[in-house]
Design a protein around this motif. Structure first.
Motif, PDB file in Angstrom:
ATOM      1  N   TRP A 184      -7.897 -12.756  -3.423  1.00 37.49           N
ATOM      2  CA  TRP A 184      -9.105 -12.843  -4.242  1.00 37.49           C
ATOM      3  C   TRP A 184      -9.710 -14.217  -4.081  1.00 37.49           C
TER       4      TRP A 184
ATOM      5  N   ARG B 136      -4.923 -10.833 -11.870  1.00 37.73           N
ATOM      6  CA  ARG B 136      -4.476 -11.579 -10.699  1.00 37.73           C
ATOM      7  C   ARG B 136      -3.486 -12.678 -11.055  1.00 37.73           C
TER       8      ARG B 136
ATOM      9  N   VAL C 200       0.864  -6.142 -11.520  1.00 39.81           N
ATOM     10  CA  VAL C 200       0.316  -7.144 -10.599  1.00 39.81           C
ATOM     11  C   VAL C 200       1.379  -7.490  -9.574  1.00 39.81           C
TER      12      VAL C 200
ATOM     13  N   GLN D 143      -2.003  -8.703  -4.926  1.00 36.64           N
ATOM     14  CA  GLN D 143      -3.095  -8.858  -5.891  1.00 36.64           C
ATOM     15  C   GLN D 143      -3.284 -10.324  -6.290  1.00 36.64           C
ATOM     16  N   SER D 144      -2.181 -11.056  -6.385  1.00 37.37           N
ATOM     17  CA  SER D 144      -2.276 -12.464  -6.758  1.00 37.37           C
ATOM     18  C   SER D 144      -2.821 -13.323  -5.629  1.00 37.37           C
TER      19      SER D 144
ATOM     20  N   ARG E   9       4.729 -14.835  -6.941  1.00 43.20           N
ATOM     21  CA  ARG E   9       3.297 -14.814  -7.257  1.00 43.20           C
ATOM     22  C   ARG E   9       2.702 -16.204  -7.444  1.00 43.20           C
TER      23      ARG E   9
END
Length: 466
Positions: free
Chosen positions: A384, A355, A376, A380-381, A421
């Motif tokens: 979560w 991540r 990534v 995805q970053s 990101r």
């Protein structure tokens, strides 16, 4: 009295087009009688933003109690027909509020916008590896500007590795004389003088960031071994290393200079800034367990003896105590020692490579980056929650993005891998989670990208961004 309609915005759905990253804790929109268009903040017109210090968070409008560190970073922005007002309890909060105001798009005519905001986690960091490829003071200060705009508060500098040594150590001038000139692929090197470090630390402080320096021991030390033959039990020096493999180098308790070396570098690190000190302790594949325990314990003891907190990668968890921080980077490793550290009062910094490692490629087709933990992308970053990856019993202190520079040669390379990101990770660190926020985040980060473009900052246009 005129009627005022107040709309509580939850989940950022109605607020998505206003461009604020990270997303704020609370937003109110009041519809009033229009009189003139709201002022637009800009660097040229920054005086339009009025600021004021208040006594407590309650004076800002917070109903719930805040922790002391949250109160220091909390802020309120009010934007209406009369201008932009930023209020906070401390100068740090004013910086956050002003940065938020600079990101925002002007509210609609006749709208009064109130943002009431505070962070979820106290550690919101960015780690930059200057060992595999070196980046100088100007580049690091430019990265600080980006980090501060996203309300980050820690800059972690990875100052040594197998490929290069990047900081002066007064007792051992050979470290920079012999081992600062190399990098991955022999692309050139460099190092920070004491004056350079002071410049970076002062600039970071003015922007609300603490500098956490790292010299990675007892592995990742080929550059040190090359410079100082006395760090080898045989008294010989290995050749410079310009590749990308890890885990082959190690310090030894049997070498005559080891204790003096660890003492000297700990003093150097503690002289950088006033916060925690990072001692590394990862990927020591060439170090026996007994040697690892002795060397990491020795380094941690030097830092603890001065009343300072230690940060170590997760492999060093067993040597940390209350007030220290363990940095999780590889979710594939066992977590028993992390849980045990948590029971001793150690807190966790979440940097899972899947991540938070922004040196991973966005996709297989990208030229920059590596893929040892896969690819990534932006989502995805973002999506979560750091608390879900923490072992039971350990408190999450925050989130840190990590950029290792095996393939990163220029400043444009740096920003391309960081952005967008870093914005997603800053949101997770500030708001506590990015789960379920993708639809809200995309238009906001797209607005930020327009600002990056105006400033000439290179970034990656991830799928879904406009």
């Amino acid at each position: 009295m005129k009627e005022v309609t107040i709309v509580e915005v939850k989940g950022m759905e109605s607020f998505a087009n206003n461009g604020l990253v990270p997303r704020p804790n609370d937003v109110r929109v009041e519809f009033e009688e229009p009189s003139r268009s709201a002022p637009v903040p800009s660097e040229e017109g920054a005086a339009r933003i009025a600021t004021s210090l208040r006594a407590t968070a309650r004076d800002l409008g917070f109903a719930e109690p805040l922790t002391p560190w949250q109160e220091r970073e909390a802020y309120r922005v009010i934007w209406d027909k009369d201008g932009i007002q930023v209020d906070a309890v401390t100068p740090t909060g004013l910086r956050h509020g002003t940065a938020a105001a600079m990101q925002l798009q002007a509210p609609a005519l006749g709208t009064r916008l109130t943002i009431l905001d505070r962070p979820e986690f106290p550690w919101r960091g960015l780690s930059i590896d200057v060992a595999r490829h070196f980046f100088g003071v100007d580049d690091i200060c430019a990265i600080i500007d980006i980090a501060a705009s996203l309300r980050l508060n820690v800059l972690h500098l990875h100052l040594s590795d197998d490929q290069g040594w990047r900081i002066e150590v007064p007792e051992f001038p050979e470290l920079v004389e012999r081992s600062s000139h190399t990098s991955v692929g022999m692309d050139g090197g460099g190092f920070f003088t004491t004056s350079d470090i002071r410049t970076i630390v002062d600039y970071a402080a003015r922007n609300g960031l603490t500098v956490v320096p790292e010299i990675d021991v007892p592995g990742h030390v080929n550059a040190a071994l090359h410079a100082l033959p006395g760090l080898s039990p045989t008294g010989t020096s290995p050749d410079p290393y310009t590749g990308v493999e890890v885990g082959f180098s190690t310090l030894s308790t049997q070498a005559e200079l080891t204790h003096e070396f660890l003492s000297a570098i700990s003093r150097t690190l503690m002289g950088v800034d006033v916060g925690p000190v990072h001692i590394g302790a990862d990927e020591c594949l060439a170090t026996t367990r007994d040697e690892f325990d002795a060397l990491v314990s020795q380094m941690a003891s030097h830092v603890h003896s001065e009343g300072r907190s230690v940060v170590a990668w997760q492999e060093g968890a067993s040597h940390l105590k209350m007030g220290d921080f363990v940095q999780l980077w590889d979710e594939r490793q066992e977590t028993e020692e992390l849980a045990a550290a948590g029971r001793r009062g150690v807190k966790l910094i979440a940097s899972p490579a899947s991540r938070a490692y922004v040196d991973m490629k966005y996709s297989e087709e990208e030229a920059l980056g590596t893929t040892w933990m896969g690819t990534v992308e932006l989502r995805q970053s973002l999506e979560w929650d750091p608390r879900t990856i923490a072992p039971a019993g350990i408190e999450v202190a925050g989130v840190e993005a990590c950029l290792f520079t095996e393939t990163i040669r220029t400043f444009d390379d740096l920003t391309y891998m960081l952005l967008p990101r870093l914005a997603a990770l800053a949101e997770v660190a500030w708001a506590g989670s990015g789960v379920g926020e993708w639809a809200s985040f995309l238009p906001r980060v797209s607005h930020l990208a327009q600002l990056w473009q105006k400033e000439g900052i290179r970034y990656h246009c991830s799928p879904g961004m406009q």
